[in-house]
Scaffold this motif. Structure first.
Motif, short mmCIF file in Angstrom:
data_model
loop_
_atom_site.label_atom_id
_atom_site.label_comp_id
_atom_site.label_asym_id
_atom_site.label_seq_id
_atom_site.Cartn_x
_atom_site.Cartn_y
_atom_site.Cartn_z
N UNK A 1 35.57 45.30 -7.20
CA UNK A 1 34.36 45.86 -7.83
C UNK A 1 34.74 46.82 -8.96
N UNK A 2 35.80 47.59 -8.77
CA UNK A 2 36.27 48.51 -9.81
C UNK A 2 36.74 47.72 -11.03
N UNK A 3 37.50 46.66 -10.77
CA UNK A 3 38.01 45.82 -11.87
C UNK A 3 36.85 45.17 -12.63
N UNK A 4 35.85 44.67 -11.90
CA UNK A 4 34.69 44.07 -12.54
C UNK A 4 33.97 45.09 -13.43
N UNK A 5 33.88 46.33 -12.94
CA UNK A 5 33.24 47.38 -13.73
C UNK A 5 34.03 47.66 -15.01
N UNK A 6 35.35 47.72 -14.90
CA UNK A 6 36.19 47.95 -16.09
C UNK A 6 36.05 46.80 -17.09
N UNK A 7 36.06 45.58 -16.58
CA UNK A 7 35.94 44.41 -17.46
C UNK A 7 34.64 44.41 -18.26
N UNK A 8 33.59 44.97 -17.67
CA UNK A 8 32.28 44.98 -18.33
C UNK A 8 32.02 46.25 -19.14
N UNK B 1 34.78 48.32 -20.67
CA UNK B 1 36.03 48.81 -21.27
C UNK B 1 35.81 49.58 -22.57
N UNK B 2 34.71 49.31 -23.25
CA UNK B 2 34.45 49.99 -24.54
C UNK B 2 33.92 51.40 -24.34
N UNK B 3 33.51 51.75 -23.11
CA UNK B 3 33.00 53.10 -22.83
C UNK B 3 34.15 54.07 -22.61
N UNK B 4 33.80 55.33 -22.52
CA UNK B 4 34.81 56.37 -22.25
C UNK B 4 35.01 56.46 -20.74
N UNK B 5 35.76 55.51 -20.18
CA UNK B 5 35.99 55.47 -18.74
C UNK B 5 37.35 56.07 -18.40
N UNK B 6 37.38 56.82 -17.32
CA UNK B 6 38.60 57.48 -16.86
C UNK B 6 38.73 57.29 -15.35
N UNK B 7 39.87 57.66 -14.83
CA UNK B 7 40.09 57.62 -13.39
C UNK B 7 39.02 58.44 -12.68
N UNK B 8 38.74 59.63 -13.18
CA UNK B 8 37.76 60.52 -12.56
C UNK B 8 36.35 59.93 -12.60
N UNK B 9 35.95 59.38 -13.76
CA UNK B 9 34.58 58.86 -13.88
C UNK B 9 34.37 57.63 -12.99
N UNK C 1 36.09 56.98 -10.18
CA UNK C 1 36.11 57.45 -8.79
C UNK C 1 34.74 58.02 -8.40
N UNK C 2 34.14 58.77 -9.31
CA UNK C 2 32.83 59.35 -9.03
C UNK C 2 31.77 58.26 -8.91
N UNK C 3 31.88 57.24 -9.74
CA UNK C 3 30.90 56.15 -9.70
C UNK C 3 30.95 55.39 -8.37
N UNK D 1 32.14 56.69 -5.53
CA UNK D 1 32.07 57.66 -4.44
C UNK D 1 33.36 57.72 -3.61
N UNK D 2 34.48 57.73 -4.31
CA UNK D 2 35.78 57.88 -3.67
C UNK D 2 36.59 58.91 -4.45
N UNK D 3 37.63 59.44 -3.85
CA UNK D 3 38.43 60.45 -4.53
C UNK D 3 39.34 59.81 -5.58
N UNK D 4 39.65 60.56 -6.62
CA UNK D 4 40.54 60.06 -7.68
C UNK D 4 41.91 59.71 -7.12
N UNK D 5 42.39 60.52 -6.22
CA UNK D 5 43.71 60.31 -5.61
C UNK D 5 43.73 59.01 -4.81
N UNK D 6 42.68 58.78 -4.02
CA UNK D 6 42.59 57.56 -3.21
C UNK D 6 42.49 56.33 -4.11
N UNK D 7 41.66 56.40 -5.15
CA UNK D 7 41.50 55.28 -6.06
C UNK D 7 42.81 54.94 -6.75
#
Length: 290
Positions: free
Chosen positions: A193-200, A202-210, A212-214, A216-222
């Protein structure tokens, strides 16, 4: 660009430039992933002889069992991962479109690449044709690795055998449901699901933190689970997707470098140029000229 296989940057999403044709058979006894997420410029057929594997393609996970054919299109991001600790044996065949074009004309209205263009990634060959499929693959292996001085005959045999295999695979397209997303566990599902989100996005300002928040998991776990499932870090994957899209835009449009940089999600052109060269080996401008 160099036609030999090469891995550009040990910490980056590998971009492999394939030979026109290659085939190899191997038994793997260790439990490590064969290769982390990567993509290449050739069609690939992965045939599992024994054991079980999970195949991650774009944003889905597929469960491969003996007799399974996995179909990979050029520039599809993918990797394999462990099912358990047991050994497995597989054959990997890769070829470029230019390699098969020379024999395509002999088949007139038959599209030899139909089995790739269908969008199906996992195919189970029926028992009545499994021996035939393995025989065709082994014939190509034998001819490809032989020292036969009659190279023209050797090349002719390999190309025609490959054509037979592609036609055989096409027989199974559309017959039944050939593939099903099969998650090893909830972690695989989340990463898909994370990969699908990135694929759709990628042009946004996406980060590990953003991300993870989307989800609902911790950045470290992700960060930890993404690396465990795919073999690549999250940032490597994001940059890999962006660079792959940039390659396409450089080849197929007249967009400027700055415009492309912005379109694929980089904040400035300098950073885009640096990451592009790190992944591809040359600057975006040289890539376009080539």
């Amino acid at each position: 660009m160099n036609s030999d296989k090469q891995k550009l940057g040990a910490m980056n999403l590998p971009v492999l430039f394939n030979e026109s044709f290659n085939i190899n058979r191997q038994i793997r006894e260790n439990s490590k992933n064969a290769l982390s997420l990567h993509y290449h410029d050739a069609y690939e057929i992965y045939y599992l002889i024994s054991g079980e594997r999970y195949y991650f393609i774009k944003d889905k996970t597929y469960h491969a069992t003996p007799g399974t054919l996995v179909m990979i299109n050029p520039f599809d991001i993918h990797c394999t991962s462990n099912y358990d600790e047991t050994p497995y044996e597989r054959i990997i065949l890769s070829f470029k479109k230019s390699y098969i074009n020379s024999v395509s004309s002999a088949f007139e209205d038959v599209n030899l690449l139909r089995c790739f263009e269908s969008g199906v990634h996992l195919i189970e060959i029926g028992e009545q044709h499994k021996a035939l499929a393995e025989g065709l693959l082994n014939l190509m292996l034998e001819e490809y690795k032989s020292d036969d001085t009659l190279s023209l005959n050797k090349d002719y045999i390999v190309k025609n055998t490959l054509s037979e295999l592609l036609l055989l695979i096409s027989k199974y397209i559309g017959r039944e449901k050939c593939e099903e997303t099969n998650y090893k566990n909830s972690i695989h599902k989340t990463i898909s699901e994370v990969v699908a989100y990135i694929n759709n996005n990628y042009s946004d300002d996406i980060t590990l933190k953003s991300i993870a928040e989307r989800f609902f998991i911790s950045s470290c776990y992700l960060s930890r689970t993404f690396k465990a499932v795919t073999g690549s870090s999250l940032i490597e994957y994001i940059n890999g997707v962006r660079i792959k899209v940039a390659q396409k835009l450089l080849k197929t449009t007249d967009m400027g470098i700055t415009e492309i940089s912005s379109a694929v999600g980089f904040k400035n052109t300098t950073h885009f140029g640096r990451i592009f060269k790190l992944y591809i080996g040359i600057s975006p401008l040289k890539y376009r000229k080539n």
